[in-house]
Design an enzyme around this catalytic site. Structure first.
Site, mmCIF file in Angstrom:
data_model
loop_
_atom_site.group_PDB
_atom_site.id
_atom_site.type_symbol
_atom_site.label_atom_id
_atom_site.label_comp_id
_atom_site.label_asym_id
_atom_site.label_seq_id
_atom_site.Cartn_x
_atom_site.Cartn_y
_atom_site.Cartn_z
ATOM 1 N N LEU A 117 -7.992 -5.151 -3.460
ATOM 2 C CA LEU A 117 -7.045 -5.306 -4.582
ATOM 3 C C LEU A 117 -7.508 -4.473 -5.757
ATOM 4 O O LEU A 117 -8.001 -4.982 -6.750
ATOM 5 C CB LEU A 117 -6.962 -6.773 -5.006
ATOM 6 N N HIS A 118 -7.346 -3.151 -5.646
ATOM 7 C CA HIS A 118 -7.692 -2.290 -6.782
ATOM 8 C C HIS A 118 -6.504 -2.223 -7.713
ATOM 9 O O HIS A 118 -5.576 -3.030 -7.614
ATOM 10 C CB HIS A 118 -8.178 -0.914 -6.302
ATOM 11 N N MET A 119 -6.488 -1.280 -8.634
ATOM 12 C CA MET A 119 -5.524 -1.366 -9.720
ATOM 13 C C MET A 119 -4.064 -1.259 -9.287
ATOM 14 O O MET A 119 -3.216 -1.996 -9.782
ATOM 15 C CB MET A 119 -5.833 -0.278 -10.744
#
Lengths: 158, 103
Positions: B18-20
């Protein structure tokens, strides 16, 4: 991942001159080059990669903060810096406000966990209003370095 | 009026976690619903409509999270968020993250 693991204090810029999105990104990448974290050859490809990422959606997350970033194979560990713009820069932020506070981050593509841990730390600290206010009020790179150090010692977020 | 609650446990499948960008897509999708939406990971419970809060989870591939919605459209919200996460967060061009992993 603590700030001291990916931000070199020599690269911190407290008086950004640039007034455009690409200008700010370039100025911060150049600060990383001057401090020896990146080489001059990396400037153009990294600036372009960060701009391409911005096209997918601005990393201006609101409240005067942006986290421009990319994954780039030319770095072997997360490399980041902090920039402050006195006048603020139009970054097409989610809330439409100008951005004063920039956290720029470049991570190696093959280490997604490191990238996430750097983002995790940045976002945790940014949720603290005191941390953000102190940073925006910083006059010198040394002020910023001290605030990051205090953040690393958990003095803002419990 | 009783508050409707709906929840589901899901595993983050996209390689980059869950990166940006996924965090933004999640928050944007969650914000379309009037229900309060929370994401739970271990002992953390955060606002699912906030990009910053989602990033504080540091959720890598394989991490299990619970999505909980409270409100009139809770069921639809959870269904859509589960769909988003289990699809691996395709971008606008329909590419999955694995095909565009450098972001």
């Amino acid at each position: 991942m603590k700030f001291c693991n990916f931000v070199k204090s020599e690269s911190i810029k407290v008086d950004l001159d640039a007034t455009s999105k690409e200008g700010v990104i370039r100025e911060l990448v150049n600060a990383l080059i001057s401090s020896g974290m990146l080489t001059a050859e990396q400037e153009e490809p990294i600036v372009q990669a960060i701009m391409k990422r911005e096209e997918l959606g601005s990393t201006g997350i609101g409240r005067g903060i942006a986290v421009p970033h990319t994954k780039h194979a030319s770095v072997s560990q997360p490399v980041g810096t902090v920039g402050i713009s006195r006048g603020g820069v139009d970054f097409q932020s989610l809330d439409g406000e100008k951005v004063q506070l920039f956290f720029l981050l470049i991570s190696p593509p093959d280490r997604p966990g490191d990238h996430l841990r750097a983002l995790e730390n940045i976002s945790k600290q940014l949720q603290d209003d005191t941390f953000c206010r102190f940073l925006k009020q910083s006059k010198t790179a040394n002020d910023v370095r001290q605030i990051l150090e205090e953040a690393d010692n958990n003095q803002f977020v419990s | 009026m009783t508050e409707e609650k709906q929840s589901a446990t899901i595993t983050i499948i996209n390689p980059q976690g869950l990166h940006m960008r996924p965090a933004y897509l999640f928050a944007e999708t969650a914000s379309r619903f009037s229900s309060r939406i929370e994401v739970v990971k271990d002992d953390m419970r955060i606002d699912g409509k906030s990009v910053l809060s989602i990033l504080t989870l540091g959720a890598t591939q394989g991490t299990q999270v619970a999505v909980e919605a409270f409100g009139p459209d809770a069921q639809a919200a959870v269904a859509q968020l589960v769909q988003l996460v289990t699809s691996g967060f395709p971008d606008e061009s329909g590419k999955t993250e694995a095909e565009a992993s450098h972001f």
